[in-house]
Motif scaffolding. Structure first.
Motif, PDB file in Angstrom:
ATOM      1  N   CYS A  83      -4.784  -2.533  -2.483  1.00 61.02           N
ATOM      2  CA  CYS A  83      -4.699  -1.550  -3.565  1.00 61.02           C
ATOM      3  C   CYS A  83      -5.819  -0.526  -3.446  1.00 61.02           C
ATOM      4  O   CYS A  83      -5.604   0.677  -3.667  1.00 61.02           O
ATOM      5  CB  CYS A  83      -4.772  -2.239  -4.926  1.00 61.02           C
ATOM      6  N   GLY A  84      -7.011  -0.983  -3.096  1.00 61.94           N
ATOM      7  CA  GLY A  84      -8.138  -0.069  -2.930  1.00 61.94           C
ATOM      8  C   GLY A  84      -7.900   0.930  -1.815  1.00 61.94           C
ATOM      9  O   GLY A  84      -8.185   2.127  -1.968  1.00 61.94           O
ATOM     10  N   VAL A  85      -7.360   0.469  -0.688  1.00 59.89           N
ATOM     11  CA  VAL A  85      -7.065   1.374   0.422  1.00 59.89           C
ATOM     12  C   VAL A  85      -6.000   2.388  -0.001  1.00 59.89           C
ATOM     13  O   VAL A  85      -6.111   3.583   0.287  1.00 59.89           O
ATOM     14  CB  VAL A  85      -6.621   0.592   1.678  1.00 59.89           C
ATOM     15  N   ALA A  86      -4.975   1.918  -0.704  1.00 61.18           N
ATOM     16  CA  ALA A  86      -3.923   2.832  -1.185  1.00 61.18           C
ATOM     17  C   ALA A  86      -4.512   3.874  -2.126  1.00 61.18           C
ATOM     18  O   ALA A  86      -4.167   5.052  -2.062  1.00 61.18           O
ATOM     19  CB  ALA A  86      -2.810   2.045  -1.871  1.00 61.18           C
ATOM     20  N   SER A 146      -3.807   3.773 -10.648  1.00 64.62           N
ATOM     21  CA  SER A 146      -3.229   3.438 -11.946  1.00 64.62           C
ATOM     22  C   SER A 146      -2.199   2.318 -11.820  1.00 64.62           C
ATOM     23  O   SER A 146      -2.115   1.456 -12.694  1.00 64.62           O
ATOM     24  CB  SER A 146      -2.612   4.675 -12.604  1.00 64.62           C
ATOM     25  N   GLN A 147      -1.423   2.321 -10.745  1.00 68.33           N
ATOM     26  CA  GLN A 147      -0.464   1.247 -10.527  1.00 68.33           C
ATOM     27  C   GLN A 147      -1.178  -0.052 -10.144  1.00 68.33           C
ATOM     28  O   GLN A 147      -0.765  -1.141 -10.535  1.00 68.33           O
ATOM     29  CB  GLN A 147       0.540   1.630  -9.432  1.00 68.33           C
ATOM     30  N   ALA A 148      -2.249   0.059  -9.363  1.00 65.74           N
ATOM     31  CA  ALA A 148      -2.990  -1.123  -8.932  1.00 65.74           C
ATOM     32  C   ALA A 148      -3.635  -1.853 -10.101  1.00 65.74           C
ATOM     33  O   ALA A 148      -3.631  -3.079 -10.152  1.00 65.74           O
ATOM     34  CB  ALA A 148      -4.066  -0.728  -7.916  1.00 65.74           C
ATOM     35  N   VAL A 149      -4.187  -1.091 -11.046  1.00 70.61           N
ATOM     36  CA  VAL A 149      -4.906  -1.737 -12.147  1.00 70.61           C
ATOM     37  C   VAL A 149      -3.968  -2.205 -13.254  1.00 70.61           C
ATOM     38  O   VAL A 149      -4.401  -2.906 -14.164  1.00 70.61           O
ATOM     39  CB  VAL A 149      -6.025  -0.842 -12.723  1.00 70.61           C
ATOM     40  N   THR A 150      -2.706  -1.825 -13.170  1.00 65.58           N
ATOM     41  CA  THR A 150      -1.740  -2.282 -14.176  1.00 65.58           C
ATOM     42  C   THR A 150      -0.664  -3.137 -13.520  1.00 65.58           C
ATOM     43  O   THR A 150      -0.704  -4.358 -13.596  1.00 65.58           O
ATOM     44  CB  THR A 150      -1.101  -1.083 -14.918  1.00 65.58           C
ATOM     45  N   LEU A 151       0.270  -2.505 -12.870  1.00 64.44           N
ATOM     46  CA  LEU A 151       1.469  -3.175 -12.372  1.00 64.44           C
ATOM     47  C   LEU A 151       1.171  -4.288 -11.374  1.00 64.44           C
ATOM     48  O   LEU A 151       1.701  -5.400 -11.498  1.00 64.44           O
ATOM     49  CB  LEU A 151       2.413  -2.136 -11.753  1.00 64.44           C
ATOM     50  N   GLY A 161       0.815  -1.210   0.000  1.00 66.62           N
ATOM     51  CA  GLY A 161       0.000   0.000   0.000  1.00 66.62           C
ATOM     52  C   GLY A 161       0.851   1.263   0.000  1.00 66.62           C
ATOM     53  O   GLY A 161       0.582   2.216  -0.737  1.00 66.62           O
ATOM     54  N   ILE A 162       1.909   1.263   0.801  1.00 70.38           N
ATOM     55  CA  ILE A 162       2.810   2.422   0.839  1.00 70.38           C
ATOM     56  C   ILE A 162       3.531   2.570  -0.498  1.00 70.38           C
ATOM     57  O   ILE A 162       3.691   3.690  -1.002  1.00 70.38           O
ATOM     58  CB  ILE A 162       3.807   2.290   2.003  1.00 70.38           C
ATOM     59  N   SER A 163       3.948   1.460  -1.078  1.00 69.75           N
ATOM     60  CA  SER A 163       4.629   1.500  -2.378  1.00 69.75           C
ATOM     61  C   SER A 163       3.744   2.139  -3.436  1.00 69.75           C
ATOM     62  O   SER A 163       4.206   2.943  -4.247  1.00 69.75           O
ATOM     63  CB  SER A 163       5.021   0.090  -2.830  1.00 69.75           C
ATOM     64  N   LEU A 164       2.477   1.761  -3.427  1.00 66.41           N
ATOM     65  CA  LEU A 164       1.536   2.341  -4.385  1.00 66.41           C
ATOM     66  C   LEU A 164       1.322   3.826  -4.114  1.00 66.41           C
ATOM     67  O   LEU A 164       1.325   4.629  -5.043  1.00 66.41           O
ATOM     68  CB  LEU A 164       0.195   1.599  -4.325  1.00 66.41           C
ATOM     69  N   THR A 206       3.304   5.919  -2.770  1.00 69.17           N
ATOM     70  CA  THR A 206       4.499   6.713  -3.080  1.00 69.17           C
ATOM     71  C   THR A 206       4.947   6.536  -4.526  1.00 69.17           C
ATOM     72  O   THR A 206       5.970   7.094  -4.928  1.00 69.17           O
ATOM     73  CB  THR A 206       5.663   6.358  -2.134  1.00 69.17           C
ATOM     74  N   GLN A 207       4.199   5.740  -5.286  1.00 69.47           N
ATOM     75  CA  GLN A 207       4.477   5.490  -6.702  1.00 69.47           C
ATOM     76  C   GLN A 207       5.875   4.931  -6.931  1.00 69.47           C
ATOM     77  O   GLN A 207       6.576   5.321  -7.855  1.00 69.47           O
ATOM     78  CB  GLN A 207       4.251   6.756  -7.524  1.00 69.47           C
ATOM     79  N   ASP A 208       6.272   3.997  -6.093  1.00 68.35           N
ATOM     80  CA  ASP A 208       7.588   3.370  -6.188  1.00 68.35           C
ATOM     81  C   ASP A 208       7.433   2.030  -6.904  1.00 68.35           C
ATOM     82  O   ASP A 208       7.039   1.029  -6.320  1.00 68.35           O
ATOM     83  CB  ASP A 208       8.165   3.168  -4.783  1.00 68.35           C
ATOM     84  N   GLU A 209       7.743   2.021  -8.194  1.00 70.00           N
ATOM     85  CA  GLU A 209       7.497   0.841  -9.031  1.00 70.00           C
ATOM     86  C   GLU A 209       8.271  -0.390  -8.564  1.00 70.00           C
ATOM     87  O   GLU A 209       7.724  -1.485  -8.499  1.00 70.00           O
ATOM     88  CB  GLU A 209       7.842   1.160 -10.485  1.00 70.00           C
TER      89      GLU A 209
END
Length: 121
Positions: A91-94, A104-109, A59-62, A64-67
């Motif tokens: 992912c939803g909480v993030a 955007s990161q949750a639905v892709t990466l 969640g924190i990674s998402l 902070t957008q840290d791929e």
């Protein structure tokens, strides 16, 4: 994109991270050693399970957008037995916290990582 292409891209990212960490460790061994010791303690089983800690880290990674951390902690979640539903709820909480960037990161990466890495579990 087919599963094989995704798998190789996720594995390549994990490999690049490990290679970079190795190079950094060679240049600053004491810093790397202390950082690794610190993170190992942070992710040990405690009042929170290892799985819960990996879900938090994801969640924190998402947020902070840290791929690289997103990939690494999606793998960590899977390694600790997190279900697809648990990962997606994280992912939803993030996304609720960090908005569209996390979504955007949750639905892709994250979904790509789960698809590629789940075949190894």
């Amino acid at each position: 994109m087919d599963k094989q292409m995704h798998r190789s891209s996720t594995e390549a990212a994990l490999r690049r991270y490990k290679e970079g960490l190795g190079a950094f460790t060679n240049k600053l061994p004491e810093v790397a050693k202390q950082f690794q010791a610190f993170t190992e303690v942070c992710f040990q089983e405690g009042a929170l399970s290892k799985k819960e800690k990996q879900l938090i880290a994801l969640g924190i990674s998402l947020a902070t957008q840290d791929e690289y951390c997103t990939i690494y902690h999606t793998k960590g979640c899977l390694d600790q037995g997190a279900t697809e539903q648990e990962i997606l709820e994280t992912c939803g909480v993030a996304a609720a916290f960090a908005g569209g960037a996390a979504m955007s990161q949750a639905v892709t990466l994250v979904q790509e990582c789960m698809s590629e890495l789940a075949t190894k579990h």
